[in-house]
Design a protein around this motif. Structure first.
Motif, short mmCIF file in Angstrom:
data_model
loop_
_atom_site.label_atom_id
_atom_site.label_comp_id
_atom_site.label_asym_id
_atom_site.label_seq_id
_atom_site.Cartn_x
_atom_site.Cartn_y
_atom_site.Cartn_z
N UNK A 99 -8.51 2.47 -11.72
CA UNK A 99 -7.69 1.34 -11.25
C UNK A 99 -6.76 1.81 -10.13
N UNK A 100 -6.14 2.96 -10.31
CA UNK A 100 -5.24 3.49 -9.28
C UNK A 100 -5.99 3.81 -7.99
N UNK A 101 -7.18 4.40 -8.13
CA UNK A 101 -7.98 4.73 -6.94
C UNK A 101 -8.39 3.46 -6.21
N UNK A 102 -8.86 2.47 -6.94
CA UNK A 102 -9.25 1.21 -6.32
C UNK A 102 -8.09 0.53 -5.63
N UNK A 103 -6.92 0.52 -6.28
CA UNK A 103 -5.74 -0.10 -5.69
C UNK A 103 -5.30 0.65 -4.43
N UNK A 104 -5.34 1.98 -4.49
CA UNK A 104 -4.93 2.78 -3.33
C UNK A 104 -5.87 2.55 -2.15
N UNK A 105 -7.16 2.49 -2.41
CA UNK A 105 -8.11 2.24 -1.33
C UNK A 105 -7.92 0.84 -0.76
N UNK A 109 -6.91 0.07 3.07
CA UNK A 109 -7.77 -0.83 3.85
C UNK A 109 -6.96 -1.95 4.50
N UNK A 110 -6.09 -2.58 3.73
CA UNK A 110 -5.26 -3.66 4.27
C UNK A 110 -4.35 -3.12 5.38
N UNK A 111 -3.75 -1.95 5.14
CA UNK A 111 -2.86 -1.36 6.15
C UNK A 111 -3.62 -1.06 7.44
N UNK A 112 -4.82 -0.52 7.33
CA UNK A 112 -5.62 -0.21 8.52
C UNK A 112 -6.01 -1.49 9.24
N UNK A 113 -6.41 -2.51 8.50
CA UNK A 113 -6.76 -3.79 9.13
C UNK A 113 -5.57 -4.40 9.87
#
Length: 124
Positions: A99-105, A109-113
């Protein structure tokens, strides 16, 4: 006294080898994921052009590389805890790592977008 007697006295037993191998395969999958994060961090610094904001590329690279190192350490910890639980014939310990890995990714992703839309790469 045989080693099996010592295991019985300590309340531990050798789990079925199939479960041990499954635990090891899961560990190796987490290690592959960690290596992919580290490789992604290196690739960003080497191959991605600079973003419109100075330091974003290096910051993203550091975040991915650090996440890969942290995930590798957590994989070792998880492998040990699962192996110990199997030896004691206990329920497997819960984990929040996926869950933590998925949330971090997702956050990365949102930050890069956002950065790509607001401040596109400069090409240098």
């Amino acid at each position: 006294m045989t080693s099996g007697d010592a295991d019985s006295a300590s309340g531990q037993q050798e789990p079925d080898y199939r479960f041990t191998l499954a635990n090891e395969r899961t560990f190796l999958a987490w290690i592959r994921t960690a290596l992919a994060l580290i490789a992604g961090g290196i690739a960003i610094v080497q191959f991605v052009p600079s973003f419109g904001i100075p330091g974003v590329r290096h910051g993203l690279s550091i975040a991915l590389t650090a996440a890969g190192g942290l995930l590798a350490a957590l994989a070792v910890r998880r492998w040990r805890h699962v192996q110990a639980a199997m030896r004691r014939d206990e329920d497997l310990p819960p984990t929040q790592v996926p869950v933590l890995l998925g949330a971090a990714i997702f956050v990365v992703t949102v930050a890069v977008l956002v950065v790509l839309v607001v401040w596109p790469p400069t090409g240098s």
